[in-house]
Write an enzyme that holds these catalytic residues in place. Sequence first.
Site, short mmCIF file in Angstrom:
data_model
loop_
_atom_site.label_atom_id
_atom_site.label_comp_id
_atom_site.label_asym_id
_atom_site.label_seq_id
_atom_site.Cartn_x
_atom_site.Cartn_y
_atom_site.Cartn_z
N GLY A 65 0.82 -1.20 0.00
CA GLY A 65 0.00 0.00 0.00
C GLY A 65 0.86 1.26 0.00
O GLY A 65 2.07 1.22 0.21
N CYS A 66 0.21 2.40 -0.22
CA CYS A 66 0.96 3.66 -0.33
C CYS A 66 1.58 4.07 1.00
O CYS A 66 2.79 4.36 1.07
CB CYS A 66 0.05 4.76 -0.87
SG CYS A 66 -1.51 4.99 0.03
#
Length: 356
Positions: free
Chosen positions: A158-159
């Site tokens: 994920g970011c």
Amino acid sequence: MAIKTGIVGAAGFAGIELVRLVLRHPDLDLAVVTSNELAGTSVAAEYPGFTGATDLAFAAHDDPALDACELVFLAVPHTAALAMAPRLVAGGATVVDLSADFRLKDPAVYEQWYATPHTATDLLARAAFGLPELFHDDLERVAQARAAGEPALVACAGCYPTATSLAAAPAIRAGLAAPDGTVVVDAISGVTGAGKKATVRTHFCFADENLEAYGVGTHRHTPEIEQILGIAGQGRLVFTPHLAPLNRGLLSTANVPLAPDAPADAAAYVDLYRDFYRDSAFVHVLGAGSMPKTSSVAGTNNAHVGLAVNAAARMLIAVCAIDNLGKGAAAQAVQCANIVCGLPERRGFDAVAVPV
């Protein structure tokens, strides 16, 4: 011969960034882009920036043309990838998933944080974790399997976990973090990180001229960061995300308590981090005293890391800037695909961000 490629969920922010990257990639042939909501609508009609670049139109997610693709990116919400990936992998495709469905290696942890059972635990065990700078061997394992004719699955990080882990992992892996210390992370993301559909939080009138914390103490990226940093189940992470009135960009500040014998000189950490990332094409460690900016990585797969030490508090302050749609999503997915497909890791990328 170019690799026939499909993108599921191509109309969302991460999906359309994938379209941009794949169209310019010399070794990928974009054949199918899907959106149930926009099926039949041309990409250029929805995103006029693609005028003259592609004649593709969105198809439905169940379009049989996907079955002919060798490489499929899934830019869909969690549980949607859980339903789609098994069929695509069984059909022989290399699947690169941008969702959370195959990131957490313990299915019980996935169920705890996402409130749904994991229904593809066999694939979960096989999936490579898509954060190349920290899990390159895992991606190489899947690349070798693909070269031997086996289907492959990559679960992209994920970011928030990407930026946070690139900032904190080298010090923790070097044993310089206090073994019982709490890692405190404050991270700020642009609005595109929340997805294309506007909400009360992301509507322009509420997001503009506003900065707020959300998901405090409960954000689903918490167990993923713990897993990456090797501190899962230890209660040693406090992660607080914030939303800023930016289109794109993510800045994560990781405060890592230092072990008693760890150096208190920022220059020592710059040397350590530069050595750690010496083979990375995309992570750039700034000099002591320099801090990263989100604008410096906009539109790229780059990550900039800045380091400082609070000697009195015995705390390393590690800051990482990425583009949440780039290194935090679409560009990282393409980087993973390059590795798994045996292509040069830099293939298809701009090295320089938009300068102003």
